[in-house]
Design an enzyme around this catalytic site. Structure first.
Site, PDB file in Angstrom:
ATOM      1  N   GLY A 719       0.814  -1.201   0.000  1.00  0.00           N
ATOM      2  CA  GLY A 719       0.000   0.000   0.000  1.00  0.00           C
ATOM      3  C   GLY A 719       0.849   1.254   0.000  1.00  0.00           C
ATOM      4  O   GLY A 719       2.030   1.236   0.361  1.00  0.00           O
ATOM      5  N   CYS A 720       0.247   2.368  -0.395  1.00  0.00           N
ATOM      6  CA  CYS A 720       1.006   3.622  -0.495  1.00  0.00           C
ATOM      7  C   CYS A 720       1.405   4.148   0.878  1.00  0.00           C
ATOM      8  O   CYS A 720       2.572   4.467   1.122  1.00  0.00           O
ATOM      9  CB  CYS A 720       0.188   4.656  -1.253  1.00  0.00           C
ATOM     10  SG  CYS A 720      -1.518   4.833  -0.650  1.00  0.00           S
TER      11      CYS A 720
END
Length: 902
Positions: A719-720
């Site tokens: 995930g970012c």
């Protein structure tokens, strides 16, 4: 492809045919007369370009310059032997890739000019693939490949022909500017039939090589520069792959060396990341082809090299090198690139009964020995072997033979007691094969060599350490600690004569064997007694040990203290970079779920990638519409079902699937790919569905072993938020004094395209929205990957893209801001997508960029808490860019291929 290999001192002049010992050759004789007298026709050929006297003067000057930089007697002698051993057209075939002409023209020309100035005539075959791709793109012609072969229609061939002539002339003109005569050979050398006209159109399969134009060029004193074009018997020009053309030229000329010039500069071991120095095909091929990283283009290259070398004399070899390293590869033992040769298989024996003929073994031991009683001494030596354990290593013709005494109750170290190599053995590098086999069996080994041994640098290269005293050098490898070195030296001082210089423990036999079994005279390691040779100082053991360690690798450049410190603290997982490249062919890509911002960002990256061929894009909402922002081909959005995916997987229509679907949605599609049973399919999932699945590889290249990602076929893209947080915390995990807290703020693109309060600009204006204050899936992801509990509090703000983390980290010891910053700089040294800055980084500076910035490093007055700030573009390094990193690694491309780097 260059079929010119002059005497790679590493592989070394194996082609030298003179039976006269090299040490008896006069350097003066060879330099002054070799070019004119010992290479047939060379003097006459050179008359076309300069007078005989000036040629000899230039040659002598060049060789003297070479000798002054080589550094080993054997290397010099092998060079001189090589210089006079082969005809000009059999020296080397050099294949030059198009990118080399574009990016390294002057370097290439300088290297070729050097070879020519010492009287050598490499034959050059060049390609122009990258230039042709750009030219076709500019002309509106879409490149097409089938099975990695360029489909060539009439327009493509016309453009290719024009381009090849231009590139050929470019190299010829640069050589002549340097004072080297060169002749362009753009036709008349290769004849061909159609490879498969229906499938590939105007692509040829070479069926004949006319050597006359090449020989004519060399006789006129010109370097032959060939294009990889062929003609049919009725005059039709056909396109031929440059590697194929070079191989066929090599088969016709039977050269000493085939050289592939490439920007990578060699082949790389995917597990270690290190360049492979030598591949001995007879010994290593089967094992090599089982390695995970030998795939795609690397696998094909090794297979083709094996087939090529099987058609050439055993003395021929292949080198894959960078043009800047051409001279080093040809004229030094260590080389510079990857050397591929057939070699000889190494056999082992632990009993004299294993030998079909004891007399043959004795003849091997007695060759090149001095002394009237040499035969009698060898007889006693062989009989002495019956009384103790030993292991003998040798190749089929016994050009090389080594006797190793295993560790015993008298010594903790194995001893290389005998190591005899013929001149032919040195020239064909059988010595390397034998030594590599020994090293597999004995992790610790010691041996001695005379200081004046002409092969001394070779032994230094094989050793981890050495100690020199009174004309002898004691070598060892695998002896790692100071205590072991101390034990080794004490053992030698007490038992040197019996344990180090003698295979038979009886000192009487040791003294008798000394004269006959001394291998220090140009043939290898000494098996002679060291009595009266060493008088090691034992005044203080500490001093002796320190000196021993100091002398280790004494012929190698020293490593500065700062660099030595960094070796223990810098990134343990450095980027593979070009070392991962094993695939030069396009990969077919399918993108499932391309409506969102991340999907479009990835499409833009794939559009600029030279080897990613996007074939299918699936979106339920956009089905039937044309994909925008992709220029390589026209693509219409599809609404692919899991059944469609299963069929495509079974047909092998896709090499890499990218799942850009919401969380909890992609499993049916992943299952469909698996059910299609297409081996080799790579899946990269951008959702969180498989980030906690042990069967999938977590794809954060800066923190996860890159070799693991390169081996993987199922990759969960991080995930970012999680990527930025892990990069901001990871170097401090060993120093955590409590739970770090991550205060994260994202632009509203992170909320996706589906309307919601979190991506409503009006709602966000003059506002900051906190959400999922506890137990967010990224909190679990970060904690799971770092192995430490992390508190994560996400927010969304009014800007479009970009994330800012403020991370508060308790410490278990007092640390300064400088200490922590240095820790981060060392941990991420070499990482192209991680930048360490001083001040807290800003979101506006990271938006639209492909990396991560880490800064702040503000330490509380207690010294036991630090605040670190991290910024990342959530659509790029937080998603699409990282996805492309993982795709590159798994598909065998350079990790950063297609990613704009600042």
């Amino acid at each position: 492809m260059l079929v010119v290999r002059m005497m790679s001192l590493r592989t070394a002049v194996r082609r030298a045919s003179s039976s006269k010992p090299l040490r008896s050759l006069s350097s003066t004789h060879i330099v002054a007369a070799g070019a004119a007298r010992r290479v047939p026709g060379l003097q006459q050929r050179r008359l076309y370009s300069r007078s005989a006297d000036s040629q000899l003067t230039a040659t002598r000057s060049t060789v003297v310059q070479l000798l002054s930089n080589i550094g080993s007697k054997r290397e010099v002698q092998q060079y001189l032997s090589h210089f006079t051993s082969v005809s000009s057209q059999q020296f080397a075939v050099i294949k030059v890739g198009g990118a080399i002409i574009t990016e390294h023209l002057q370097t290439l020309s300088s290297a070729l000019a050097f070879l020519n100035h010492v009287g050598l005539y490499p034959i050059v075959v060049h390609g122009a693939g990258p230039q042709l791709n750009r030219m076709l793109e500019a002309a509106g012609v879409e490149p097409q490949f089938e099975d990695g072969i360029r489909v060539t229609d009439g327009k493509t061939l016309s453009l290719a022909r024009k381009l090849f002539l231009e590139e050929n002339l470019k190299l010829v003109e640069e050589l002549e500017r340097m004072g080297v005569r060169a002749r362009p050979l753009t036709s008349g050398v290769f004849t061909a039939d159609y490879l498969d006209k229906d499938k590939y159109n105007l692509v040829g399969k070479i069926n004949g090589v006319d050597k006359t134009p090449i020989e004519s060029a060399i006789q006129a004193g010109c370097l032959p520069i060939l294009t990889s074009m062929a003609e049919t018997t009725d005059g039709q020009v056909l396109n031929v792959n440059a590697d194929v053309a070079a191989g066929e030229l090599a088969r016709a000329l039977q050269p000493l060396k085939i050289v592939y010039l490439a920007e990578k500069g060699g082949l790389f071991n995917g597990d270690t990341g290190e360049k492979i120095s030598v591949i001995n095909l007879d010994e290593e091929y089967d094992h090599l082809m089982t390695q995970w990283w030998v795939r795609h283009g690397t696998r094909l290259k090794i297979k083709e090299m094996k087939e090529l070398l099987s058609d050439l004399p055993r003395t021929s070899s292949v080198a894959i090198i960078h043009p800047a390293d051409l001279q080093k590869e040809l004229f030094t033992d260590s080389g510079a690139g990857t050397l591929i040769r057939r070699g000889n298989k190494v056999h082992t024996s632990t009993s004299l009964d294993d030998f079909a003929s004891i007399d043959q073994l004795k003849e091997v031991l007695i060759r090149d020995r001095e002394g009237l009683d040499a035969r009698a001494t060898v007889d006693r030596y062989v009989e002495g072997l019956r009384e103790r354990d030993f292991k003998v290593y040798y190749d089929e013709p016994m050009e090389a033979l080594a006797v190793v005494l295993p560790p015993s109750q008298d010594s903790a170290f194995a001893h290389l007691a005998t190591f005899t190599i013929t001149k032919a053995g040195w020239l064909t590098n059988v010595a390397d094969n034998v030594f590599a086999s020994i090293k597999k069996d004995f992790p610790k080994l010691v041996w001695t060599v005379k200081e004046d041994d002409e092969n001394l640098t070779w032994f230094f290269d094989k050793a981890d350490g050495s100690l020199s005293r009174e004309g002898e050098v004691l070598f060892w490898y695998g002896v790692e600690s100071g205590e072991e070195v101390k034990e080794l030296i004490n053992e030698f001082n007490q038992h040197g004569r019996q344990m180090f210089g003698d295979i038979n423990l009886e000192s009487r036999l040791a003294r008798a064997a000394q004269a006959a079994l001394n291998i220090g005279k140009g043939t290898g390691a000494s098996a002679a007694s060291l009595e009266q040779r060493r008088a090691f100082s034992t005044t203080t053991t500490t001093t002796t040990t320190t000196n021993a360690l100091r002398s280790a690798r004494s012929v190698r450049p020293s490593i500065p203290a700062a660099a030595a410190r960094r070796a223990y603290s810098t990134n343990p997982n450095p980027p593979l970079g070009d070392k991962n490249i094993s695939n030069s062919q396009p990969s077919k890509v399918a993108l499932i779920g391309a409506r969102g911002y991340t999907g479009q960002a990835l499409i833009n990256l794939l559009n600029a990638h030279p080897n990613m061929d996007l074939r299918h894009v699936s979106s339920r909402e956009l089905a039937g519409k044309q994909l925008q922002g992709y220029d390589k081909r026209e693509i219409i959005y599809e609404n692919l079902s899991p059944d469609d995916v299963r069929k495509m997987s079974a047909n092998g229509d896709v090499d890499c699937w990218v799942m850009a679907l919401p969380n909890g949605v992609c499993k049916p599609f992943v299952d469909a790919v698996d059910q299609g049973a297409a081996t080799g399919n790579v899946i990269v999932d951008l959702s969180a569905d498989y980030r906690f699945n042990d069967q999938w590889t977590y794809g954060l290249p800066e923190l996860v072993n890159r070799s693991t990602i390169a081996k993987a076929s199922r990759i969960a893209n991080p995930g970012c938020y999680a990527t930025a947080a892990q990069l901001g915390i990871s170097p401090l995990v060993p120093f955590l004094g409590g739970q770090p807290t991550v205060f994260g703020v994202s632009g509203y693109s992170g909320a996706g395209t589906k309307p919601s309060p979190k991506n409503d600009v009006q709602n966000l204006t003059n506002n900051l929205i906190a959400y999922s204050l506890t137990d967010h899936i990224h909190e679990r992801e970060i904690s799971s990957q770092l192995g430490a509990e992390i508190a994560f509090i996400p927010h969304v703000a009014v800007w479009f893209q970009g994330i800012h983390h403020t991370i508060s980290i308790p410490l278990n010891k007092e640390m300064s801001s400088r200490d922590i910053r240095n820790l981060f700089q060392e941990r991420y040294a070499g990482e192209k997508l991680v930048k360490i800055v001083g001040e807290p980084p800003m979101v506006k500076n990271i938006a639209g960029r492909h990396g991560v910035e880490i800064g702040g490093f503000a330490v509380h007055s207690s010294g036991k808490r630090v605040v670190i700030c991290v910024t990342i573009d959530n659509l790029l390094k937080g998603a699409a860019t990282q996805c492309l990193q993982n795709m590159n690694l798994a598909l065998g491309y350079g990790e950063y291929e297609g990613i704009p780097l600042e």
